[in-house]
Design a protein around this motif. Sequence first.
Motif, PDB file in Angstrom:
ATOM      1  N   LEU A 183      -4.565   7.564  -0.126  1.00 24.93           N
ATOM      2  CA  LEU A 183      -5.296   8.821  -0.492  1.00 24.93           C
ATOM      3  C   LEU A 183      -6.508   8.378  -1.022  1.00 24.93           C
ATOM      4  CD1 LEU A 183      -5.076  11.880  -0.648  1.00 24.93           C
ATOM      5  CD2 LEU A 183      -4.029  11.577  -2.852  1.00 24.93           C
ATOM      6  N   LEU A 184      -6.501   7.581  -2.125  1.00 19.77           N
ATOM      7  CA  LEU A 184      -7.834   6.895  -2.522  1.00 19.77           C
ATOM      8  C   LEU A 184      -8.835   6.374  -1.720  1.00 19.77           C
ATOM      9  CD1 LEU A 184      -9.175   6.505  -5.302  1.00 19.77           C
ATOM     10  CD2 LEU A 184      -8.206   4.296  -5.287  1.00 19.77           C
ATOM     11  N   PHE A 192     -12.427   8.044  -0.694  1.00 19.64           N
ATOM     12  CA  PHE A 192     -13.748   7.237  -0.742  1.00 19.64           C
ATOM     13  C   PHE A 192     -14.368   7.264   0.685  1.00 19.64           C
ATOM     14  CE2 PHE A 192     -15.599   3.024   0.091  1.00 19.64           C
ATOM     15  CZ  PHE A 192     -16.584   3.024  -0.857  1.00 19.64           C
ATOM     16  N   MET A 193     -13.780   7.190   1.703  1.00 20.04           N
ATOM     17  CA  MET A 193     -14.313   7.389   2.982  1.00 20.04           C
ATOM     18  C   MET A 193     -14.934   8.686   2.975  1.00 20.04           C
ATOM     19  SD  MET A 193     -11.942   5.610   5.913  1.00 20.04           S
ATOM     20  CE  MET A 193     -12.739   5.863   7.182  1.00 20.04           C
ATOM     21  N   LEU A 194     -14.382   9.766   2.557  1.00 21.61           N
ATOM     22  CA  LEU A 194     -14.877  10.925   2.827  1.00 21.61           C
ATOM     23  C   LEU A 194     -16.177  11.091   1.932  1.00 21.61           C
ATOM     24  CD1 LEU A 194     -14.527  13.764   3.982  1.00 21.61           C
ATOM     25  CD2 LEU A 194     -13.253  14.715   1.974  1.00 21.61           C
ATOM     26  N   VAL A 195     -16.257  10.769   0.824  1.00 17.52           N
ATOM     27  CA  VAL A 195     -17.424  10.676  -0.147  1.00 17.52           C
ATOM     28  C   VAL A 195     -18.487   9.664   0.397  1.00 17.52           C
ATOM     29  CG1 VAL A 195     -18.487  10.263  -2.348  1.00 17.52           C
ATOM     30  CG2 VAL A 195     -16.156  11.279  -2.095  1.00 17.52           C
ATOM     31  N   VAL A 226       0.811  -1.245  -0.107  1.00 19.16           N
ATOM     32  CA  VAL A 226      -0.018  -0.002  -0.182  1.00 19.16           C
ATOM     33  C   VAL A 226       0.888   1.284  -0.034  1.00 19.16           C
ATOM     34  CG1 VAL A 226      -1.920   1.387   1.159  1.00 19.16           C
ATOM     35  CG2 VAL A 226      -1.693  -1.298   1.307  1.00 19.16           C
ATOM     36  N   GLY A 227       0.703   1.864  -1.172  1.00 14.57           N
ATOM     37  CA  GLY A 227       1.448   3.157  -0.959  1.00 14.57           C
ATOM     38  C   GLY A 227       0.704   4.614  -0.671  1.00 14.57           C
ATOM     39  N   PHE A 228       1.257   5.649  -1.050  1.00 16.41           N
ATOM     40  CA  PHE A 228       0.763   7.112  -0.681  1.00 16.41           C
ATOM     41  C   PHE A 228      -0.722   6.866  -1.518  1.00 16.41           C
ATOM     42  CE2 PHE A 228      -0.078  11.373  -1.452  1.00 16.41           C
ATOM     43  CZ  PHE A 228      -0.451  12.032  -0.157  1.00 16.41           C
TER      44      PHE A 228
END
Length: 70
Positions: free
Chosen positions: A17-18, A22-25, A11-13
């Motif tokens: 970020l994705l 996704f959690m924010l939306v 798992v990278g940056f």
Amino acid sequence: MYTILLFLSGVGFQEILLIGLFMLVFFGANKIPEFMKGLGKGVREFKGAMDDVKKQMDDVKSDVTKDLNP
């Protein structure tokens, strides 16, 4: 500890970020702190249960060694 590192090895940056976007939306800005608080509480309870199991295992181990070496 090592299983967490193995899980996060690929798992990278950009992926983090994705996931965050996704959690924010999906959840919205108001639900994320509640979600994280619940997640933290669950982790604390899990660690407490693991400590209890470890203590029980140590008690059994000490009882067995006491019985074997009077």
